[in-house]
Design a protein around this motif. Sequence first.
Motif, PDB file in Angstrom:
ATOM      1  N   ASN A 166       0.850  -1.204   0.000  1.00 51.55           N
ATOM      2  CA  ASN A 166       0.000   0.000   0.000  1.00 51.55           C
ATOM      3  C   ASN A 166       0.880   1.245   0.000  1.00 51.55           C
ATOM      4  N   ASP A 167       0.736   2.060  -1.013  1.00 52.20           N
ATOM      5  CA  ASP A 167       1.483   3.312  -1.133  1.00 52.20           C
ATOM      6  C   ASP A 167       0.485   4.448  -1.001  1.00 52.20           C
ATOM      7  N   TYR A 168       0.610   5.245   0.071  1.00 54.61           N
ATOM      8  CA  TYR A 168      -0.475   6.131   0.491  1.00 54.61           C
ATOM      9  C   TYR A 168      -0.371   7.582   0.031  1.00 54.61           C
ATOM     10  N   LEU A 169       0.830   8.154   0.076  1.00 53.14           N
ATOM     11  CA  LEU A 169       0.920   9.608  -0.125  1.00 53.14           C
ATOM     12  C   LEU A 169       2.153   9.998  -0.914  1.00 53.14           C
ATOM     13  N   ASP A 187       3.487   1.288   3.246  1.00 52.08           N
ATOM     14  CA  ASP A 187       3.560   0.298   4.332  1.00 52.08           C
ATOM     15  C   ASP A 187       4.377  -0.930   3.926  1.00 52.08           C
ATOM     16  N   ARG A 188       5.113  -0.833   2.804  1.00 45.03           N
ATOM     17  CA  ARG A 188       5.920  -1.986   2.375  1.00 45.03           C
ATOM     18  C   ARG A 188       6.961  -2.352   3.443  1.00 45.03           C
ATOM     19  N   ARG A 189       7.050  -3.644   3.728  1.00 37.84           N
ATOM     20  CA  ARG A 189       7.977  -4.221   4.714  1.00 37.84           C
ATOM     21  C   ARG A 189       7.725  -3.718   6.137  1.00 37.84           C
ATOM     22  N   GLN A 190       6.532  -3.241   6.430  1.00 43.32           N
ATOM     23  CA  GLN A 190       6.225  -2.715   7.759  1.00 43.32           C
ATOM     24  C   GLN A 190       5.199  -3.608   8.466  1.00 43.32           C
ATOM     25  N   PRO A 191       5.293  -3.686   9.803  1.00 50.28           N
ATOM     26  CA  PRO A 191       4.282  -4.442  10.555  1.00 50.28           C
ATOM     27  C   PRO A 191       2.941  -3.734  10.525  1.00 50.28           C
ATOM     28  N   ALA A 192       1.898  -4.428  10.913  1.00 49.67           N
ATOM     29  CA  ALA A 192       0.550  -3.848  10.903  1.00 49.67           C
ATOM     30  C   ALA A 192       0.510  -2.583  11.752  1.00 49.67           C
ATOM     31  N   GLY A 193      -0.146  -1.543  11.230  1.00 48.46           N
ATOM     32  CA  GLY A 193      -0.283  -0.286  11.972  1.00 48.46           C
ATOM     33  C   GLY A 193       0.872   0.673  11.801  1.00 48.46           C
TER      34      GLY A 193
END
Length: 349
Positions: free
Chosen positions: A188-191, A206-212
């Motif tokens: 997910n690429d947001y901004l 959020d690539r390679r990131q934990p939830a939240g």
Amino acid sequence: MKRYVMLLMGLFLLTTATQAGRPRKVVKKKTAKKEVKVEDPRIQQMLAATQKVMFIDSMVVDKRHFISRIPLSADAGLLEQTDSLGQFTNELKDHRLTAYFDKKDSCIHIAQSDYIANQWTAPVRVGGISDSSANYPFLMPDGVTFYFAQKGEQSIGGYDIFVTRYDPETGSFLKAENIGMPFSSTANDYLYAIDEVNNLGYFVTDRRQPAGKVCIYVFIPNETRKSYQSEAYSDAQMRALADISRIADTWTDKATRQQALARLNEVKAKTTQLQAKKGGSSELDNLRHQAAVLEKALLLARNYYARASKNDRQTLTQEILTSEKELEALQLEIRRVEKEVHNKQYKSN
């Protein structure tokens, strides 16, 4: 009796020997077929056209409040976030783009409104954008170039970053295009936001990131699009650059990076100072905002007056005179409030 027993024993031994001489059947175990994942052909196309961008810094933050961690200068506009929905207000504070959830189709859409006569007009859904969920709008100071995140058929996974441009003839935006890698991915690429004054860009994914969690990347925007020469890199190297696996791999000029970091630190300091002063000058900010909007409206009216018809000129003349008086009164009020704020700061020191 003995003969009967001997006969049975002979038959048993013969049967056993016959069975032992037969070849045994080998039962082959069935192996589970491996599912071969077919990669979206658009990924290869995007890989070959990956933009060459220098990412100078990155920071992992909570997804719920990531916009508050972006030190965007006031000249670039105002970014806000409420319940995972983004909102952008331009630098003049007279145009706003807001993401909202529509219960009718269970999608997120973007609406726009204008600040006219001291109030915001009713939000109207932005035309020219597909029906898929869209979020986190950002409009460039030119009032034409519009970036946003969107899911749907044109996305290669989750939200991707798209760009479109306003067409004044139709009053809507042109068909949006995916800006490609490294800003779009299967995550997910947001901004995507640009601060032209400080020559800095902000990208959130959020690539390679934990939830939240999300990662905010700070980059140096290119004046014109530059792409990697894919034939000079291996497939693994191109994928790493497209996925922003290591920002250090983009530091082709360390002096340029250091200069950009200095600009970033400066804008961070200014943002902190403005936030500290904001509490005591909200009335003054509001008055200045009203004056800026009125000045812009007057400029537009005066420009239109030159080519207006006789009847329109009569109407415009009265409106311009009234607006000029309102602007004069606002400027007097601004000077009065500025003096009050100055006196309060002087006494507090």
